[in-house]
Design a protein around this motif. Structure first.
Motif, PDB file in Angstrom:
ATOM      1  N   GLU A 203      16.879   0.539 -14.110  1.00 20.09           N
ATOM      2  CA  GLU A 203      17.563  -0.141 -15.215  1.00 20.09           C
ATOM      3  C   GLU A 203      17.753   0.824 -16.391  1.00 20.09           C
ATOM      4  N   SER A 204      16.732   1.610 -16.682  1.00 21.59           N
ATOM      5  CA  SER A 204      16.813   2.595 -17.776  1.00 21.59           C
ATOM      6  C   SER A 204      17.851   3.668 -17.459  1.00 21.59           C
ATOM      7  N   LYS A 205      17.844   4.139 -16.223  1.00 22.66           N
ATOM      8  CA  LYS A 205      18.827   5.160 -15.831  1.00 22.66           C
ATOM      9  C   LYS A 205      20.253   4.621 -15.960  1.00 22.66           C
ATOM     10  N   ASP A 206      20.451   3.373 -15.550  1.00 25.62           N
ATOM     11  CA  ASP A 206      21.772   2.757 -15.661  1.00 25.62           C
ATOM     12  C   ASP A 206      22.204   2.647 -17.126  1.00 25.62           C
ATOM     13  N   TYR A 207      21.266   2.309 -17.995  1.00 27.14           N
ATOM     14  CA  TYR A 207      21.554   2.192 -19.420  1.00 27.14           C
ATOM     15  C   TYR A 207      21.936   3.552 -20.002  1.00 27.14           C
ATOM     16  N   VAL A 208      21.190   4.587 -19.628  1.00 30.68           N
ATOM     17  CA  VAL A 208      21.499   5.947 -20.098  1.00 30.68           C
ATOM     18  C   VAL A 208      22.896   6.355 -19.623  1.00 30.68           C
ATOM     19  N   TYR A 209      23.214   6.057 -18.369  1.00 31.98           N
ATOM     20  CA  TYR A 209      24.523   6.408 -17.828  1.00 31.98           C
ATOM     21  C   TYR A 209      25.638   5.696 -18.599  1.00 31.98           C
ATOM     22  N   THR A 210      25.449   4.414 -18.876  1.00 33.39           N
ATOM     23  CA  THR A 210      26.455   3.635 -19.606  1.00 33.39           C
ATOM     24  C   THR A 210      26.692   4.215 -20.994  1.00 33.39           C
ATOM     25  N   ILE A 211      25.622   4.560 -21.667  1.00 33.52           N
ATOM     26  CA  ILE A 211      25.763   5.138 -23.011  1.00 33.52           C
ATOM     27  C   ILE A 211      26.457   6.497 -22.941  1.00 33.52           C
ATOM     28  N   CYS A 212      26.079   7.320 -21.977  1.00 32.67           N
ATOM     29  CA  CYS A 212      26.718   8.641 -21.840  1.00 32.67           C
ATOM     30  C   CYS A 212      28.213   8.504 -21.572  1.00 32.67           C
ATOM     31  N   GLN A 213      28.594   7.521 -20.772  1.00 27.02           N
ATOM     32  CA  GLN A 213      30.005   7.330 -20.432  1.00 27.02           C
ATOM     33  C   GLN A 213      30.818   6.793 -21.611  1.00 27.02           C
ATOM     34  N   SER A 214      30.142   6.227 -22.608  1.00 28.78           N
ATOM     35  CA  SER A 214      30.867   5.691 -23.757  1.00 28.78           C
ATOM     36  C   SER A 214      31.265   6.779 -24.754  1.00 28.78           C
ATOM     37  N   LEU A 215      30.725   7.979 -24.589  1.00 22.65           N
ATOM     38  CA  LEU A 215      31.068   9.092 -25.486  1.00 22.65           C
ATOM     39  C   LEU A 215      32.423   9.679 -25.093  1.00 22.65           C
ATOM     40  N   LYS A 216      33.016  10.400 -26.043  1.00 23.98           N
ATOM     41  CA  LYS A 216      34.289  11.074 -25.774  1.00 23.98           C
ATOM     42  C   LYS A 216      34.011  12.464 -25.212  1.00 23.98           C
TER      43      LYS A 216
ATOM     44  N   GLU B  16       0.836  -1.196   0.000  1.00 20.46           N
ATOM     45  CA  GLU B  16       0.000   0.000   0.000  1.00 20.46           C
ATOM     46  C   GLU B  16       0.876   1.254   0.000  1.00 20.46           C
ATOM     47  N   ASP B  17       1.968   1.213   0.751  1.00 20.79           N
ATOM     48  CA  ASP B  17       2.895   2.349   0.756  1.00 20.79           C
ATOM     49  C   ASP B  17       3.480   2.574  -0.628  1.00 20.79           C
ATOM     50  N   LEU B  18       3.777   1.500  -1.333  1.00 29.25           N
ATOM     51  CA  LEU B  18       4.309   1.629  -2.687  1.00 29.25           C
ATOM     52  C   LEU B  18       3.273   2.233  -3.620  1.00 29.25           C
ATOM     53  N   LYS B  19       2.023   1.849  -3.434  1.00 33.95           N
ATOM     54  CA  LYS B  19       0.951   2.405  -4.267  1.00 33.95           C
ATOM     55  C   LYS B  19       0.825   3.898  -4.042  1.00 33.95           C
ATOM     56  N   ASP B  20       1.014   4.326  -2.787  1.00 36.88           N
ATOM     57  CA  ASP B  20       0.929   5.747  -2.478  1.00 36.88           C
ATOM     58  C   ASP B  20       1.989   6.537  -3.229  1.00 36.88           C
ATOM     59  N   HIS B  21       3.143   5.931  -3.450  1.00 36.66           N
ATOM     60  CA  HIS B  21       4.209   6.612  -4.181  1.00 36.66           C
ATOM     61  C   HIS B  21       4.004   6.501  -5.678  1.00 36.66           C
ATOM     62  N   GLY B  22       3.060   5.700  -6.111  1.00 32.18           N
ATOM     63  CA  GLY B  22       2.746   5.584  -7.524  1.00 32.18           C
ATOM     64  C   GLY B  22       3.648   4.647  -8.298  1.00 32.18           C
ATOM     65  N   THR B  23       4.520   3.933  -7.637  1.00 31.31           N
ATOM     66  CA  THR B  23       5.402   3.019  -8.353  1.00 31.31           C
ATOM     67  C   THR B  23       5.346   1.641  -7.718  1.00 31.31           C
ATOM     68  N   SER B  24       5.344   0.649  -8.565  1.00 34.26           N
ATOM     69  CA  SER B  24       5.421  -0.719  -8.085  1.00 34.26           C
ATOM     70  C   SER B  24       6.886  -1.112  -8.049  1.00 34.26           C
ATOM     71  N   PRO B  25       7.215  -2.213  -7.417  1.00 33.20           N
ATOM     72  CA  PRO B  25       8.616  -2.645  -7.411  1.00 33.20           C
ATOM     73  C   PRO B  25       9.133  -2.870  -8.832  1.00 33.20           C
ATOM     74  N   GLU B  26       8.246  -3.360  -9.681  1.00 32.71           N
ATOM     75  CA  GLU B  26       8.618  -3.603 -11.075  1.00 32.71           C
ATOM     76  C   GLU B  26       8.966  -2.291 -11.789  1.00 32.71           C
ATOM     77  N   GLU B  27       8.101  -1.288 -11.592  1.00 29.86           N
ATOM     78  CA  GLU B  27       8.344   0.017 -12.223  1.00 29.86           C
ATOM     79  C   GLU B  27       9.631   0.647 -11.705  1.00 29.86           C
ATOM     80  N   SER B  28       9.855   0.529 -10.404  1.00 29.60           N
ATOM     81  CA  SER B  28      11.077   1.086  -9.820  1.00 29.60           C
ATOM     82  C   SER B  28      12.312   0.421 -10.408  1.00 29.60           C
ATOM     83  N   TYR B  29      12.255  -0.891 -10.549  1.00 25.83           N
ATOM     84  CA  TYR B  29      13.384  -1.633 -11.112  1.00 25.83           C
ATOM     85  C   TYR B  29      13.622  -1.213 -12.564  1.00 25.83           C
ATOM     86  N   LEU B  30      12.560  -1.132 -13.346  1.00 24.77           N
ATOM     87  CA  LEU B  30      12.706  -0.758 -14.756  1.00 24.77           C
ATOM     88  C   LEU B  30      13.226   0.671 -14.907  1.00 24.77           C
ATOM     89  N   ARG B  31      12.755   1.562 -14.048  1.00 25.27           N
ATOM     90  CA  ARG B  31      13.227   2.951 -14.097  1.00 25.27           C
ATOM     91  C   ARG B  31      14.726   3.007 -13.791  1.00 25.27           C
TER      92      ARG B  31
END
Length: 160
Positions: A95-108, A78-93
């Protein structure tokens, strides 16, 4: 001495712990502490000293019990619902941030730094320019070029 105060110590511990088993443990800890500290004991304040030790043991127990408490399944979700994110959504978010960071770090440089600030840390071009001391137009151009490089990388990975 220990028998005379056994009931008193147990009652203090029982009131603090709320159950027989923890009260017995706390009473035992109290008397162990009394025994270990007999050298510093003043005979005139015997009852107060032992009661204070029992009270401190009870307070320590309550503090540790609060840290050990686990949320019930219903309230946790119920606390998670109040924040509007499920554990799945939090994990995917994340994961996406980590992917963006990895791509940004690969640039010169300087695109790596600008892309990380803009796409990963979600700062505006104006904020990046102010923090880095670069001109706003320079930062905007670097963001535009970094975006094109990132797009090219993502398309290249998708084609594989």
């Amino acid at each position: 001495m220990l028998d005379a105060y056994g009931k008193l110590v147990y009652s203090i511990c029982y009131k603090m712990a709320g159950n027989q088993f923890d009260a017995e443990d706390l009473a035992q800890e109290t008397f162990l502490s009394v025994y270990k500290n007999l050298a510093t004991f003043q005979k005139d304040y015997e009852k107060a000293w032992i009661c204070k030790i029992a009270t401190n043991k009870g307070l320590d127990f309550l503090k540790s019990a609060a840290r050990r408490s686990e949320p019930k399944e219903d309230t946790y979700f119920e606390d998670l619902k109040d924040h509007g994110t499920s554990p799945e959504e939090s994990y995917l978010r994340q994961e996406s941030k980590d992917y963006v960071y990895t791509i940004c770090q690969s640039l010169k440089s300087p695109y790596k730094e600008v892309a990380t600030e803009h796409f990963y840390r979600e700062k505006t071009a104006k904020e990046i320019a102010q923090e880095s001391g670069k001109g706003l137009k320079t930062v905007q151009t670097q963001i535009y070029r970094a975006k094109a490089m990132i797009k090219k990388q993502i398309e290249g990975r998708a084609a594989r």
